[in-house]
Design an enzyme around this catalytic site. Sequence first.
Site, PDB file in Angstrom:
ATOM      1  CE1 TYR A 492      -4.106   1.816   0.125  1.00 14.42           C
ATOM      2  CE2 TYR A 492      -2.886   3.210   1.841  1.00 14.42           C
ATOM      3  CZ  TYR A 492      -4.086   2.924   0.892  1.00 14.42           C
ATOM      4  OH  TYR A 492      -4.787   3.994   0.920  1.00 14.42           O
ATOM      5  CG  ASP A 655     -14.680   4.728  -6.074  1.00  8.50           C
ATOM      6  OD1 ASP A 655     -14.730   5.590  -5.219  1.00  8.50           O
ATOM      7  OD2 ASP A 655     -13.579   4.174  -6.221  1.00  8.50           O
ATOM      8  CG  HIS A 689     -12.667   3.617  -2.654  1.00 11.92           C
ATOM      9  ND1 HIS A 689     -11.924   3.837  -4.186  1.00 11.92           N
ATOM     10  CD2 HIS A 689     -11.646   3.384  -1.851  1.00 11.92           C
ATOM     11  CE1 HIS A 689     -10.761   3.782  -3.683  1.00 11.92           C
ATOM     12  NE2 HIS A 689     -10.654   3.635  -2.714  1.00 11.92           N
TER      13      HIS A 689
END
Length: 719
Positions: A492, A655, A689
Amino acid sequence: MRRLARLLACLTLLAAAGSPAPAEAGAPARPAYPATRVGDVVEDLHGTAVHDPYRWLEDGTSPEVQGWAKDQNAFARRTLDPLPGRDWLARRLHDVSYVDSVGVPQRAGSRLFFVRRKADQEKGVLYWRGTGAGADHVLVDPNTLSADGSTSLGTWVPSHDGRTLAYTLRENNADEATLYVKDVASGRVSDRDRIPGAKYASPSWTPAGDGFYYTWLPTDAAVPAAERPGRAEIRYHALGTDPAGDAVVRPASGDPEQFVGPSLSWDGHWLFAYVSSYTHTDLYFQDRRGGRGRRAGGAGRPWRTLVAGVPAHFSVDAWRDRFYVTTDDGASRYRVLRADPSAPDRSHWKEIVPEAADAVLQNASVVGGRLALSYLRNAASRLELRSLDGRPERTIALPGIGSSAGLTGTPDRDEAFYDFSSFTQPPEIWRTSVATGARRRWAQRDVPVDPKPYTVEQVFYPSKDGTKIPMFLVHRTDAGKDGSTPFLLTGYGGFGINVEPAFSSHLYPWLEAGGGYAVANLRGGGEYGEDWHRAGALGNKQHVFDDFIAAGEYLVQQGWTRPERLAIEGGSNGGLLVGAALTQRPDLFKAVDCEVPLLDMVRYHRFGSGRTWVSEYGSADNEADFRWLYAYSPYHHVTAGTAYPAVLMASSDSDDRVDPLHARKMTAALQAASTGGPVLLRIEAHAGHGGAGLVSAAVAKSVDEYSFLFAQLGMRPPG
């Protein structure tokens, strides 16, 4: 000359974007992608000609864009549906996903509140349970709120006495939300207490349960989405009154790059206002005891500054008229200081929990009259209890190396709960006495998996600049280092967010098919404190990509795998990560799973929640920021004639956090330029999302992802 050079550069890019890249000898045949129009958009940004041939794909409301997206999704379906292994994947993912599961409970009055999903349900249901071994009562069941399951339960907060619930519902599983109030005993939803604009609501109840503070966003469609955070207000809602008349306790900041939010101390004495970004927190407070303005929730009362203008993060928990402040100010791995609100000046604060030498303090709160501390040591959880003056009392034993969110409880009750899981161990929840340490398992998830054949190890490898980066490896115990194991690498590396060794049932089918799994704890995360975060933010963002690429190189150099058996995956900021990796080192990876990503870093801040991320990435409106953003922006570094890895781009139609335009534009650019594997755009319907919020949708998504990776890496299901 400059004009001629820019014209030639534009023509070169448009030719690459509009025509199939030339195929090399032995290269795979180019797929028959849906047609994509090329536009001629060139902007001069700070003296640089920036080309954007797919600018037209930004407008998701355009019929042309919607038709293009429909064609792309249909093409993806025609490619994915015939892939081998899908039947086995669907069965196995179904088996490990449709199981009973329960979340960490919250105590409010005499009731416990918790989310449980039964094995035959698509979404978790919010329940309450009385004292003793009473029955579980359904409070909010999102499975019944819409015919297609597209309405999700968002934030839920019971009043202190457990009589009333404030909660949000989200249409199409998007972030946008509406807040409701429900009487717990009767299950009746209030007709009057319905509050739109609750995307960031975070309701904070008064001790009496007669109202709550919350963050309100304007719902006027005329306000651009990117500007709405700057219009956020802290308001007070008194139960049973018209929300249109709610008192504004703190007005909007006017800065769309900041968040604002309230927090009322458990005893109701102190109201805090947070004004924050990803790099700093300003904290203000009010004394809520007596005085004028009480009925208006504190509107008109003066705010006092606890801390402001300091480039550091601060959070506060108040108990018995003392403030317990957790901060990285002067301590990258965080520490706790105690402040007296009667003398709140920073010079009077007293450090009671110093910065640890070998761990990062994730959270500190008052639970059961003690300080409950959650630490992360080498990305794994550790829990401690200390007295309110900071004296160590004991460590809460965890079952092994894994992940825990820490203790959940209230300052005035001895009872607390905590969770634990690891890569191969399903979640379990423990109930404990803060005073005595007595504990018992409250719940555990029974998943039909066998962890015995697998091992988890942590390694450290050098990044490009020599920095040591930790990485977890999960694989069969008997896996050899002969390069034959197909590996899936993820990470990430942003916003100070940690990637911890937590359980995912969807990992097991991958392992059972012979795959290995690698999780790199990159700079930009918070695994080693704020210095680690800042080493991967703003102008240092390239460090994150270097760390990730070095992880792939390590797996190859150590003999775990080969480039033709190595895939990468990432979502959101992690989608940016894998987008940068595939454009910077296309030779290192065979396949890429890129989910709900940011990829056009020159224009990201103009859409969705992008303005709130400027403190993390920077803004192309600023020349210095533009230089580093443009230097790595994946969309702007797609080069014609390159054999890019096969790419599965995953996007969600609703999203409202990361605009799907990123996935659309990158898909178009790669399809035009790549001589490598196929580039597919998978679009999930009624999804935000975080996806569609349905077990069936999560299973279907994993079937697509794994079958795609199976095909690219030469994997076959067991049996």
